[in-house]
Scaffold this motif. Structure first.
Motif, PDB file in Angstrom:
ATOM      1  N   ASP A 129       0.821  -1.209   0.000  1.00 11.89           N
ATOM      2  CA  ASP A 129       0.000   0.000   0.000  1.00 11.89           C
ATOM      3  C   ASP A 129       0.858   1.263   0.000  1.00 11.89           C
ATOM      4  OD1 ASP A 129      -2.535  -1.184  -0.229  1.00 11.89           O
ATOM      5  OD2 ASP A 129      -2.609  -1.576   1.927  1.00 11.89           O
ATOM      6  N   ILE A 132       2.119   1.629  -3.626  1.00  7.51           N
ATOM      7  CA  ILE A 132       1.034   2.071  -4.508  1.00  7.51           C
ATOM      8  C   ILE A 132       0.747   3.554  -4.302  1.00  7.51           C
ATOM      9  CG2 ILE A 132      -1.450   1.823  -4.962  1.00  7.51           C
ATOM     10  CD1 ILE A 132      -0.993  -1.230  -4.157  1.00  7.51           C
ATOM     11  N   LEU A 144      -1.611   2.306 -11.491  1.00 10.60           N
ATOM     12  CA  LEU A 144      -2.101   1.081 -10.855  1.00 10.60           C
ATOM     13  C   LEU A 144      -3.619   1.096 -10.687  1.00 10.60           C
ATOM     14  CD1 LEU A 144       0.864   0.425  -8.451  1.00 10.60           C
ATOM     15  CD2 LEU A 144       0.117  -1.058 -10.326  1.00 10.60           C
ATOM     16  N   ASP A 147      -7.027  -3.200 -10.974  1.00 11.19           N
ATOM     17  CA  ASP A 147      -7.277  -3.797  -9.661  1.00 11.19           C
ATOM     18  C   ASP A 147      -6.585  -5.144  -9.478  1.00 11.19           C
ATOM     19  OD1 ASP A 147      -8.861  -1.640  -8.885  1.00 11.19           O
ATOM     20  OD2 ASP A 147     -10.713  -2.590  -9.573  1.00 11.19           O
ATOM     21  N   VAL A 150      -3.073  -4.565  -8.355  1.00 13.23           N
ATOM     22  CA  VAL A 150      -3.076  -4.179  -6.943  1.00 13.23           C
ATOM     23  C   VAL A 150      -3.240  -5.430  -6.077  1.00 13.23           C
ATOM     24  CG1 VAL A 150      -4.354  -2.902  -5.164  1.00 13.23           C
ATOM     25  CG2 VAL A 150      -3.834  -1.810  -7.372  1.00 13.23           C
TER      26      VAL A 150
END
Length: 168
Positions: A129, A132, A144, A147, A150
């Protein structure tokens, strides 16, 4: 008639490439220039290492620049493709440790390049996280937006690779 499918809902980035952490850049093959028109992002010798996840002719880099090419889709990846992403991330991290300047690029410089750069950051100690968030702050809020990528990052690429190989 076949043509490249455009994604009108995803705008071209405002810069050909952006520095995510010192020495590690993320970019694409086109961007919106000062005129507001889409322009080609052509790499010459600005970087010591260029990693390309979608290769387009005429976009560089210059001869003599180390260039790794690993074309992957902006969609589900198999175990071999994930292993390649992991190798690119390791090579980017190694080059960064050596003080080299690295560009990781794909079409817009959002998803495929984001997957490699985020994994390189995770290998350096960031959480998925955190990586990102940093990429979205430094490159684009559109970075990104895939999904699935991710999810790969949050699960860990090694885990995602094992799961993909089990389903193959």
């Amino acid at each position: 008639m076949r043509s490249r499918r455009k994604q009108p809902d995803v705008p071209a980035p405002d810069a050909p490439w952006n520095e995510i952490v010192p020495g590690l850049w993320m970019g694409g093959h086109e961007f919106r220039g000062h005129s507001g028109q889409v322009e080609f992002a052509v790499v010459r010798d600005e970087f010591d290492l260029v990693q390309t996840l979608l290769r387009l002719p005429g976009h560089g880099p210059d001869p003599g620049v180390e260039h790794h090419v690993w074309p992957i889709p902006d969609g589900p990846l198999d175990g071999t493709q994930l292993a390649g992403v992991m190798r690119l991330a390791q090579a980017a991290g190694d080059a960064l440790e050596e003080g080299r300047k690295i560009l990781v690029r794909c079409y817009h410089g959002y998803n495929r390049s984001g997957l490699v750069v985020a994994h390189a950051l995770v290998r350096r100690g960031a959480s998925a996280d955190e990586a990102i968030r940093l990429i979205r702050d430094r490159r684009s809020p559109w970075a990104l937006h895939n999904d699935l990528f991710v999810e790969y990052l949050r699960a860990g690429l090694a885990t995602a690779r094992l799961l993909e190989e089990l389903t193959e």
